[in-house]
Scaffold this active site. Structure first.
Site, PDB file in Angstrom:
ATOM      1  N   HIS A   1     -33.605 -15.259 -15.744  1.00  0.00           N
ATOM      2  CA  HIS A   1     -34.998 -15.270 -15.267  1.00  0.00           C
ATOM      3  C   HIS A   1     -35.067 -15.886 -13.873  1.00  0.00           C
ATOM      4  O   HIS A   1     -35.260 -17.101 -13.747  1.00  0.00           O
ATOM      5  CB  HIS A   1     -35.868 -16.098 -16.220  1.00  0.00           C
ATOM      6  CG  HIS A   1     -36.055 -15.462 -17.557  1.00  0.00           C
ATOM      7  ND1 HIS A   1     -37.183 -14.767 -17.908  1.00  0.00           N
ATOM      8  CD2 HIS A   1     -35.234 -15.417 -18.633  1.00  0.00           C
ATOM      9  CE1 HIS A   1     -37.061 -14.324 -19.151  1.00  0.00           C
ATOM     10  NE2 HIS A   1     -35.893 -14.708 -19.611  1.00  0.00           N
TER      11      HIS A   1
ATOM     12  N   CYS B   1     -34.452  -9.712 -17.793  1.00  0.00           N
ATOM     13  CA  CYS B   1     -34.090  -9.995 -19.182  1.00  0.00           C
ATOM     14  C   CYS B   1     -34.272  -8.750 -20.051  1.00  0.00           C
ATOM     15  O   CYS B   1     -33.458  -7.838 -19.935  1.00  0.00           O
ATOM     16  CB  CYS B   1     -34.865 -11.204 -19.696  1.00  0.00           C
ATOM     17  SG  CYS B   1     -33.955 -12.036 -21.009  1.00  0.00           S
TER      18      CYS B   1
ATOM     19  N   GLU C   1     -37.392 -15.809 -11.882  1.00  0.00           N
ATOM     20  CA  GLU C   1     -38.761 -16.275 -11.599  1.00  0.00           C
ATOM     21  C   GLU C   1     -38.936 -17.764 -11.851  1.00  0.00           C
ATOM     22  O   GLU C   1     -39.839 -18.378 -11.291  1.00  0.00           O
ATOM     23  CB  GLU C   1     -39.789 -15.467 -12.402  1.00  0.00           C
ATOM     24  CG  GLU C   1     -39.823 -15.696 -13.915  1.00  0.00           C
ATOM     25  CD  GLU C   1     -38.857 -14.839 -14.716  1.00  0.00           C
ATOM     26  OE1 GLU C   1     -37.863 -14.366 -14.133  1.00  0.00           O
ATOM     27  OE2 GLU C   1     -39.081 -14.657 -15.929  1.00  0.00           O
TER      28      GLU C   1
HETATM   29  N1  GLN Z   1     -35.536 -10.011 -26.508  1.00  0.00           N
HETATM   30  C1  GLN Z   1     -34.405 -10.069 -25.641  1.00  0.00           C
HETATM   31  C2  GLN Z   1     -33.356 -11.058 -26.126  1.00  0.00           C
HETATM   32  O1  GLN Z   1     -33.657 -11.942 -26.895  1.00  0.00           O
HETATM   33  C3  GLN Z   1     -34.827 -10.390 -24.220  1.00  0.00           C
HETATM   34  C4  GLN Z   1     -35.470 -11.742 -24.084  1.00  0.00           C
HETATM   35  C5  GLN Z   1     -36.255 -11.907 -22.813  1.00  0.00           C
HETATM   36  O2  GLN Z   1     -36.672 -10.941 -22.176  1.00  0.00           O
HETATM   37  N2  GLN Z   1     -36.518 -13.144 -22.428  1.00  0.00           N
HETATM   38  O3  GLN Z   1     -32.234 -10.985 -25.731  1.00  0.00           O
END
Ligand code: GLN
Length: 575
Positions: free
Chosen positions: A544, A418, A546
């Protein structure tokens, strides 16, 4: 006798006959008998102190019931006023776990999924905030016209409704409800009252398991039962007599202690279950099987216990976990590293992936605020793989960029998750494409090179709670890419939690220089995966992975990443 095989798990062969159901099972161990087919409700409460492991005990019990062929789901009721933990700082509440349906939930749901290999949903996590919101909305709608709306019965009815919702249509044999917090807290009172009422309504379909602490006093060289006695007394004052006591302890409970607890707390000695400290949460189901926790539950709910829990695959996993053939060092770069709970699912995914490779992952937590171009080689020395964690905001951002540059140029296996993926594209823009000021508009709204920009649909979003791009979305993988080789299929689905995305205006420039988009959302064209073509293993994912790794099904991205780390290590050692 109910004993569904794992394969038949989603399609039990059930013939309804009034309140009774006949379950047939090909396993010759299991005689065909009849059982009452209504859902049983197990409540797990905690006393004395927090952090006794209610989530792991709930997940372990569910695992044992599942291993006997029963269907079980687990629900967490959190007594705080937030609607969900999505707006909570990880320092407050650890990781925010995301379900398939896009619910931002307590991290215990991650344990439930990792143990059971069955997805959870919003219904598996309810907070006091959600309960009150629902009641207040009903009041405004006029559902209670003329009545005074009160904690009892309106709030307790709403709690009972949330619990029974999961057992609707008897789709599960067991609904295990974990009550967050500690009995005696003001916040927990309506939940304990709801349990008291449900015991009356449901009779033997209800079991209350209470977790307590049996501390060892070194000076007295003794285990002490008094905190447990007091905790059970508190439950009794609220009108709830626990059926089973799970006693967390650092020393084994002898018969004397068990009998004493039983006598003072109105339970049988067999219902005093020892929960001894252990070095891995994955050993707890086996320990609970030895303590016969599942048997106690079956006995109290009058369910058949003819089938023994079938934990063969689980034990194989444990065997590999405890007997790795090698060790690799991986760095996890993030800004909440002093708090292990903030990256719970990543840490567990690496345990699953390591075990799948019969390799121990020695995880080095690196604080991104402490990393810079000058010290990165020293900080990452000796690590054979780098993960850059998800996150929000400016703090520690440049440290992540420095770690990624090091992994890219030193050809160390890299996985960006992410924000980690977003950082990887920004690092590439700055240091390969020459856009020195490249950034994300999340950190620098006025950047001349917005490599990462707010998603179109997010521009009009003002409310913070539950408004990100959340939950499962489809992703199409390009043929002949690392991503495709890892997943071995064209379409995948992964869970998300973000507001920003890769700016497709720059994609051609990136691809010409060797950073390709190997996974794309087929509907919106959103870049889901990037990878480097001239690097042994460099992958960034907007989603994600995970959240989807389980003991039974370790996530392929993590498995392949750990394998690449092992290869890198072997190469380094000239093997
Ligand atoms: N802050 C980034 C976004 O909102 C990544 C979010 C995250 O890593 N879950 O796109």
């Amino acid at each position: 006798m109910l004993c569904k095989s794992f394969a038949a798990y989603t399609q039990p062969f059930v013939t309804m006959m009034g309140p009774l159901a006949f379950y047939f099972h090909p396993n010759s161990n299991c005689n065909m008998t009849t059982v009452e087919a209504t859902t049983k409700y197990i409540f797990v409460t905690g006393g004395v102190t927090s952090s006794l492991g209610k989530g792991i005990i709930s997940a372990s019990l569910a695992k044992l019931l599942q291993a006997r062929g029963y269907t079980a789901t687990i629900q967490k009721l959190d007594p705080y006023i937030n609607i969900d933990p999505g707006t909570l700082n990880p320092y407050e509440h650890g990781e925010c776990y995301v379900t398939e349906d896009g619910a931002e939930t307590d991290l215990d749901l991650g344990h439930y999924e990792r143990f059971l290999n069955v997805p959870t949903s919003q219904a598996n996590n309810v907070t006091t905030g959600r309960i009150y919101l629902s009641v207040i909305n009903k009041e405004r709608r006029g559902d209670y016209l003329g009545e005074t709306v009160q904690v009892i019965p309106h709030i307790t009815d709403e709690i009972k409704h949330s619990i029974k919702l999961l057992g609707e249509n008897n789709q599960f044999d067991f609904v295990i409800t974990e009550i967050g917090g500690t009995v005696g807290d003001i916040e927990s009172l309506p939940y304990v009252e709801a349990i008291r009422q449900l015991r009356w309504e449901l009779g033997i379909r209800c079991v209350v398991i209470h977790l307590t602490l049996v501390p060892y006093l070194a000076a007295a060289k003794e285990l002490k039962t008094k905190p447990t006695q007091h905790s059970v007394k508190t439950m009794q004052e609220y009108g709830v007599q626990p059926d089973i006591l799970v006693c967390r302890t650092e020393r084994p409970l002898n018969d004397g202690i068990r009998n004493k607890i039983a006598q003072f707390c109105n339970v049988s000695p067999a219902a005093v279950i020892e929960s001894i400290d252990t070095d891995s949460i994955y050993k707890v189901p086996v320990l609970m099987r030895e303590e016969k926790l599942d048997l106690q539950v079956l006995k109290k709910t009058r369910m058949s216990a003819n089938c023994m829990p079938e934990l063969h695959a689980w034990e194989l996993f444990l065997d590999r976990l405890q007997n790795p053939l090698s060790t690799v060092k991986i760095a996890l770069v993030g800004k909440y590293v002093e708090l292990m709970d903030a990256y719970k699912s990543i840490i567990e995914s690496l345990i699953h992936a390591g075990t799948s490779n019969v390799c121990k992952v020695d995880l080095k937590m690196i604080h991104s605020e402490q990393v810079n171009e000058g010290n990165v080689s020293k900080i990452l020395a000796g690590t054979s793989g780098v993960i850059v964690a998800p996150g929000f905001g400016e703090r520690g951002f440049e440290g992540k960029i420095a770690a990624i540059k090091y992994a890219r140029t030193e050809k160390i296996p890299f996985l960006g998750i992410c924000l980690g993926m977003q950082c990887a594209t920004i690092e590439f823009a700055r240091n390969v494409l020459g856009m020195k000021d490249a950034h994300s508009t999340e950190m620098v709204p006025s950047t001349p090179h917005p490599i990462i920009d707010i998603m179109e649909e997010q521009k009009k979003v003002n409310l913070k709670g539950g408004t990100m791009r959340l939950g499962a979305y489809e992703c199409k993988l390009k043929n002949d890419t690392r991503a495709y080789n890892i997943y071995s299929k064209q379409f995948i689905s992964e869970r998300h939690r973000h507001r920003f995305e890769f700016n497709n205006k720059y994609l051609e420039l990136f691809e010409n220089k060797g950073m390709i988009a190997s996974g794309i959302n087929p509907g919106s064209n959103l870049v889901e995966i990037v990878e480097l073509t001239d690097h042994p293993w460099f992958v960034g994912v907007q989603f994600h992975p995970e959240y989807k790794s389980t003991v039974a099904s370790p996530h392929p991205l993590f498995v392949d990443f750990v394998k690449a780390v092992m290869d890198f290590d072997n190469h380094k050692q000239g093997l």
